[in-house]
Write an enzyme that holds these catalytic residues in place. Structure first.
Site, PDB file in Angstrom:
ATOM      1  N   ASP A   1       0.076   2.199   7.193  1.00  0.00           N
ATOM      2  CA  ASP A   1      -0.061   3.651   7.255  1.00  0.00           C
ATOM      3  C   ASP A   1      -0.576   4.071   8.626  1.00  0.00           C
ATOM      4  O   ASP A   1      -1.774   4.025   8.894  1.00  0.00           O
ATOM      5  CB  ASP A   1      -1.032   4.107   6.152  1.00  0.00           C
ATOM      6  CG  ASP A   1      -1.260   5.626   6.185  1.00  0.00           C
ATOM      7  OD1 ASP A   1      -0.484   6.330   6.860  1.00  0.00           O
ATOM      8  OD2 ASP A   1      -2.206   6.081   5.510  1.00  0.00           O
TER       9      ASP A   1
ATOM     10  N   ASP B   1      -0.088  12.354   6.858  1.00  0.00           N
ATOM     11  CA  ASP B   1      -1.004  11.242   6.561  1.00  0.00           C
ATOM     12  C   ASP B   1      -1.453  11.262   5.092  1.00  0.00           C
ATOM     13  O   ASP B   1      -2.060  10.311   4.620  1.00  0.00           O
ATOM     14  CB  ASP B   1      -2.213  11.307   7.501  1.00  0.00           C
ATOM     15  CG  ASP B   1      -2.964   9.995   7.577  1.00  0.00           C
ATOM     16  OD1 ASP B   1      -2.437   8.973   7.064  1.00  0.00           O
ATOM     17  OD2 ASP B   1      -4.075   9.979   8.146  1.00  0.00           O
TER      18      ASP B   1
ATOM     19  N   ARG C   1      -0.245  10.077  -2.031  1.00  0.00           N
ATOM     20  CA  ARG C   1       0.002  10.921  -3.201  1.00  0.00           C
ATOM     21  C   ARG C   1       1.482  11.245  -3.348  1.00  0.00           C
ATOM     22  O   ARG C   1       1.963  11.508  -4.442  1.00  0.00           O
ATOM     23  CB  ARG C   1      -0.870  12.186  -3.119  1.00  0.00           C
ATOM     24  CG  ARG C   1      -0.524  13.118  -2.000  1.00  0.00           C
ATOM     25  CD  ARG C   1      -1.649  14.084  -1.685  1.00  0.00           C
ATOM     26  NE  ARG C   1      -2.736  13.452  -0.917  1.00  0.00           N
ATOM     27  CZ  ARG C   1      -3.860  14.068  -0.572  1.00  0.00           C
ATOM     28  NH1 ARG C   1      -4.080  15.326  -0.917  1.00  0.00           N
ATOM     29  NH2 ARG C   1      -4.788  13.424   0.106  1.00  0.00           N
TER      30      ARG C   1
ATOM     31  N   LYS D   1      -2.872   8.860  12.933  1.00  0.00           N
ATOM     32  CA  LYS D   1      -4.280   8.468  12.842  1.00  0.00           C
ATOM     33  C   LYS D   1      -4.820   8.125  14.227  1.00  0.00           C
ATOM     34  O   LYS D   1      -4.061   7.697  15.095  1.00  0.00           O
ATOM     35  CB  LYS D   1      -4.397   7.214  11.954  1.00  0.00           C
ATOM     36  CG  LYS D   1      -4.213   7.471  10.479  1.00  0.00           C
ATOM     37  CD  LYS D   1      -4.469   6.207   9.673  1.00  0.00           C
ATOM     38  CE  LYS D   1      -4.254   6.454   8.191  1.00  0.00           C
ATOM     39  NZ  LYS D   1      -5.210   7.418   7.615  1.00  0.00           N
TER      40      LYS D   1
HETATM   41  N1  BES Z   1      -4.612   5.412   3.416  1.00  0.00           N
HETATM   42  C1  BES Z   1      -5.330   6.587   3.749  1.00  0.00           C
HETATM   43  C2  BES Z   1      -6.731   6.639   3.125  1.00  0.00           C
HETATM   44  C3  BES Z   1      -7.736   5.607   3.570  1.00  0.00           C
HETATM   45  C4  BES Z   1      -8.720   5.945   4.494  1.00  0.00           C
HETATM   46  C5  BES Z   1      -7.760   4.347   3.006  1.00  0.00           C
HETATM   47  C6  BES Z   1      -9.666   5.008   4.863  1.00  0.00           C
HETATM   48  C7  BES Z   1      -8.700   3.412   3.381  1.00  0.00           C
HETATM   49  C8  BES Z   1      -9.670   3.740   4.305  1.00  0.00           C
HETATM   50  C9  BES Z   1      -4.560   7.810   3.269  1.00  0.00           C
HETATM   51  O1  BES Z   1      -3.191   7.697   3.300  1.00  0.00           O
HETATM   52  C10 BES Z   1      -4.937   8.950   4.144  1.00  0.00           C
HETATM   53  O2  BES Z   1      -4.607   8.888   5.305  1.00  0.00           O
HETATM   54  N2  BES Z   1      -5.592   9.974   3.601  1.00  0.00           N
HETATM   55  C11 BES Z   1      -5.985  11.104   4.354  1.00  0.00           C
HETATM   56  C12 BES Z   1      -5.656  12.331   3.548  1.00  0.00           C
HETATM   57  C13 BES Z   1      -5.825  13.634   4.293  1.00  0.00           C
HETATM   58  C14 BES Z   1      -4.813  13.699   5.430  1.00  0.00           C
HETATM   59  C15 BES Z   1      -5.657  14.782   3.358  1.00  0.00           C
HETATM   60  C16 BES Z   1      -7.487  11.023   4.623  1.00  0.00           C
HETATM   61  O3  BES Z   1      -8.221  10.559   3.753  1.00  0.00           O
HETATM   62  O4  BES Z   1      -7.879  11.349   5.738  1.00  0.00           O
HETATM   63 ZN    ZN Z   2      -2.414   5.807   3.168  1.00  0.00          ZN
HETATM   64 MN    MN Z   3      -2.393   8.230   5.142  1.00  0.00          MN
END
Ligand code: BES
Ligand code: ZN
Ligand code: MN
Length: 496
Positions: A269, A346, A350, A276
């Protein structure tokens, strides 16, 4: 690996190390007194000299000078007997296991009745020893030039106790649970270039083959035909083809009741166009921790063979950037017809889970448990200690929490008030907004998936924090933990 000797003498014990528990107040139990006698009172003498540790889980190694069969003893301090349960046993035996691993011991023994209390039975202790040994001796694979040299690893563990049959079985069962978590760990620790969605599907296929599960994988064309626009939307930014992995265990053919596990299988990801930051992006090779937990659980279920049906659905993709990647503001149509505005690329987990959950329902799921490394907000809220949960069904939620307690994997339920769900309906062009903002981030992310579960009883487990640990612990090295593999299996086995 495990064997029980129910009729032992101190002379026959042929191990390099025998693990022995000592209590804070009660001191030596009968079997330890027997050892002490064979050792000519050396243990009593060491105790008098204050040579044994005083803190729970600490141990000292005692050389037996050829007086008994075992070459050395690990004398492990267990603390207060009345406060000692399965969790403490797992912890203490894991510390010993960790040391066995670092000393490259191949044959070890456990003086099982030195770990027993009024409430912790021999059978439960045997299970816990099996679990602790497999978890604590897990070896993390590396790719260094020298890392593939064969190393000595623990191969035989003998439990010394009075009876044999039930204990052999329980120690093997415990070991099976640990190995399920270790399969999940292995997968999470694999670098992203070595574990693509195609590779993940192959890993699943191997498990299905071993346990004779029904196995199927949907390819891009199948997803297009069925209308899995959410998974396809995430996958369009990657050159790696997405996979929807399906597995089915039929332990009770008399009923069509089936529990579905849905695991997030993002093999990397990068965030997509909502890229990111560089600093921790490499950790996102572990964004398939949900898929790994589900596969680990399926392995345990394959060994345990409960009278239950389990469906396993793993949507798998990479989340990258190329010329055709999904863009902020794009609208996707999920399998169930609902449209989603991608406010943040990101928030991809979901999206793929939306199609995964909707597909599990089409396949007849009576209840759903999804597992995902879903939100950074969950790491902020609960750290790497507790898994976050969102649910629409209190009975199912309670059963999962209970399974987590038994396993030593805490789960904490977030609130699910209707007000949070409203935050998802804030797109002026689509039914749902995939990223309504930072406030309540773990809850809105969970409830987004809940929209696709509809009225089917559902629990969402956010393992973003718990799926990996930054430091070594008793139960294993830094990196993947395999969290929820054991809890999910425990939930199913306790049902059936
Ligand atoms: N895979 C990430 C979440 C994650 C963060 C897992 C840290 C393990 C450690 C997920 O896909 C993500 O990027 N979530 C975002 C959502 C936001 C953009 C609404 C997040 O948590 O920043
Ligand atoms: Zn993710
Ligand atoms: Mn993500």
């Amino acid at each position: 690996m495990f064997q029980v000797n129910g009729n032992w003498t101190t002379k026959q014990m042929s191990e390099e190390v025998l693990i022995v528990g000592i209590w804070k107040k009660e001191g030596f139990v009968e079997s330890v007194k027997e050892l002490d006698k064979a050792l000519k009172g050396q243990l009593t003498e060491l105790k008098k000299q204050n040579a044994f540790p005083k803190k729970q889980g600490e141990m000292t190694s005692v050389y037996t000078m050829g007086l008994i069969g075992a070459k050395r003893l690990y004398m492990v301090h267990l603390g207060e007997r009345k406060e000692f349960g399965i969790e403490e046993l797992r912890n203490c035996v894991s510390k010993a296991g960790k040391r066995l691993k670092s000393e490259r011991v191949e044959r070890a023994g456990v003086l099982l009745d030195s770990f027993i209390t009024d409430t912790l039975t021999l059978e439960n202790a045997a299970f816990g020893v099996g679990e602790a040994i497999s978890l604590s001796t897990y070896e993390k694979r590396t790719y260094k030039e020298k890392s593939n040299e064969p190393i000595k690893t623990l191969a035989h563990v003998t439990l010394y106790a009075e009876e044999e049959n039930a204990l052999t079985q329980q120690s093997k069962r415990g070991y099976t649970y640990g190995e399920g978590a270790n399969v999940a760990r292995k997968l999470v620790n694999i670098p992203g270039n070595m574990l693509t969605p195609t590779d993940l599907a192959e890993e699943a296929k191997a498990i299905a083959k071993t346990y004779d599960f029904y196995y199927e994988v949907l390819e891009r064309e199948d997803m297009e035909r069925l209308g899995m626009g959410a998974l396809l939307g995430v996958a369009q930014g990657s050159d790696q083809p997405p996979k929807m992995i399906i597995m089915r265990y039929e332990g009770n053919p008399d009923t069509d009741d089936v529990t579905a596990f849905v695991g997030k299988g993002l093999t990397f990801d990068a965030g997509g166009y909502s890229l990111k930051p560089a600093a921790n992006m490499h950790t996102m090779k572990g964004d398939m921790g949900g898929a790994a937990a589900v596969l680990g659980a399926m392995k345990i279920i394959g060994e345990e063979k409960p009278k239950e049906n389990v469906l396993c659905v793993i949507p798998s993709s990479e989340n990258l950037v190329n010329g055709s990647a999904v863009k902020p503001g794009d609208v996707l149509r999920a399998l169930n017809g609902k449209t989603i505005e991608v406010r943040n690329t990101d928030a991809e987990g979901r999206l793929i889970l939306a199609d995964g959950v909707a597909y599990a329902k089409q396949l007849g799921a009576a209840r759903l448990i999804d597992v995902a490394t879903l939100t950074g907000a969950c790491v902020v809220a609960l750290g790497d200690v507790t898994t976050g949960a969102v649910s629409n069904d209190e009975a199912l939620m309670d059963a999962v929490i209970k399974a987590g307690e038994k396993t030593g994997e805490p789960v904490w339920q977030f609130p699910n008030n209707k007000a949070y769900e409203k935050m998802l309906k804030t797109s002026d062009v689509a039914d749902l907004n995939n990223a309504p903002g930072r406030a309540g981030g773990s809850i809105t992310a969970g409830l987004f998936i809940g929209v696709f579960a509809e009225n089917t009883p559902w629990v969402h487990l956010d393992i973003a924090g718990t799926s990996s640990q930054s430091n070594d612990s008793n139960l294993g090295p830094a990196g993947a933990t395999g969290v929820m593999a054991r809890t999910l299996a425990r939930y199913i086995v306790d049902r059936g």
